[in-house]
Structure formats: structure tokens, C-alpha cells
Design a protein around this motif. Sequence first.
Motif, short mmCIF file in Angstrom:
data_model
loop_
_atom_site.label_atom_id
_atom_site.label_comp_id
_atom_site.label_asym_id
_atom_site.label_seq_id
_atom_site.Cartn_x
_atom_site.Cartn_y
_atom_site.Cartn_z
N UNK A 264 0.82 -1.21 0.00
CA UNK A 264 0.00 0.00 0.00
C UNK A 264 0.86 1.26 0.00
N UNK A 265 1.97 1.23 0.74
CA UNK A 265 2.86 2.40 0.77
C UNK A 265 3.48 2.65 -0.60
N UNK A 266 3.88 1.57 -1.28
CA UNK A 266 4.47 1.73 -2.61
C UNK A 266 3.41 2.20 -3.60
N UNK A 267 2.22 1.62 -3.55
CA UNK A 267 1.15 2.04 -4.46
C UNK A 267 0.77 3.51 -4.23
N UNK A 268 0.83 3.97 -2.99
CA UNK A 268 0.47 5.35 -2.67
C UNK A 268 1.42 6.35 -3.32
N UNK A 269 2.65 5.93 -3.63
CA UNK A 269 3.60 6.82 -4.30
C UNK A 269 3.18 7.13 -5.72
N UNK A 270 2.34 6.28 -6.31
CA UNK A 270 1.89 6.45 -7.69
C UNK A 270 3.08 6.60 -8.64
N UNK A 271 4.09 5.77 -8.42
CA UNK A 271 5.31 5.83 -9.23
C UNK A 271 5.07 5.26 -10.62
N UNK A 272 5.78 5.82 -11.59
CA UNK A 272 5.73 5.26 -12.94
C UNK A 272 6.45 3.92 -12.98
N UNK A 273 7.61 3.87 -12.32
CA UNK A 273 8.45 2.68 -12.29
C UNK A 273 9.06 2.56 -10.91
#
Length: 197
Positions: A8-17
Motif C-alpha cells: 500500500x505504501x508503494x502504491x500510494x507513491x503512484x510511481x511510474x516505475x
Amino acid sequence: MGLDKKMDALLALDADVAVVPECSEKSVIAFRRRGLSTLWFGSNPHKGVGIICRQEWPIRALPQPDQKWIVPVEVNSPTPFTLIAVWACAVGASREDRYIGQVYQALMAHPEWFNGNPVVVAGDLNSNKIWDAKRKVGNHSGVVRFLDERGLVSAYHENLNESQGTETCPTFHRYRHEDKPYHIDYVFIPPRMDVSA
């Protein structure tokens, strides 16, 4: 490690890659099940290198170099680019083959990575200019110079106007001790790269 608990923390960053060293194959598959483009590389299913991209950005593995944990992939973003994902660690018997040495060797052995699409080099280089003296050839500054000659800059250093070796924001604390901060993770990009075109 424990990427599944950090989803969830990684998804919250809304990173391209995202380049995620030391993650399990299972955790990367969990991101794929959420609809993201993913690849995982490793021989131990509990610890390898994961690459996670936006759903609309398919990724494809390119031929792998001899150096372990240096992973070139093609990212089919609106402006396609080559991503070289890195987890530099203690592989090989000699000092020259370990950590930043493996990155240096892979870059030297594969000039073709820089002959087409723009290139991004990202991940855990486990390196910093402060340790250059321990390695005469293929040290941190040698890798930075090699990438600079190909038009790549460190996004962190470019944006914060800091020099290599004088970083004010650590990316790692040795043994999780606050008094042992180091900057060892990097993203090298073309200075004007726009993948959203």
C-alpha cells in the motif's frame, strides 16, 4: 524484504516505475495481480530484483549480462526507454567483481544499451564517492563519469544541487543506526526526459 507488507505504501507513491531489490517473487506477483506490469529476476524465490511499472507501460526483459543483479529491460511508456535495474551486492570472489564493480563491468560490456532509446539506471548501487579510494578501477566516480558521458545525471544530485559524496539525505542507515547514514541508492536519467509525451 517484506515487500508484500509495504504494498500500500508503494502504491500510494503512484510511481511510474519502481526498482525493488531484495524482494520475493511472490510479492512482485501480488503487484501483477493488482494490474501492474511487473518482472522479477532471481535464483532464490525469496530474494531477487523486482521491477514494477504502471499498468499501461508493458515491460520486457532484454538479454541479461553475465553480471548478476544488473537487469536491463525495455519499458514501453509513451516515450519508450531502457531501464537498467541494479542491485549491486557481494557477488564474485574478487573485490573488482563486487558491488559497484559489477555495475561498472556490466556497463562497459554492454555499450549497445546506450545506442537506442533513452536509458535510465536505477536501484541500489550500494556505493558512494566516499569509498572511491578502496577501488581504483570501476569505483563509484568511474560509474558516474561513464553515465555522465552518455548524458545521464543523478536525479537526486541534479534536483538538490548537491555533489556526489556530500549528500544530505541518506537512503540507508547501516544496521538501522541513525548515526550511520549513507546515500547508496540512485536514479540516473537524461536531464530532460519526459516519458508522458
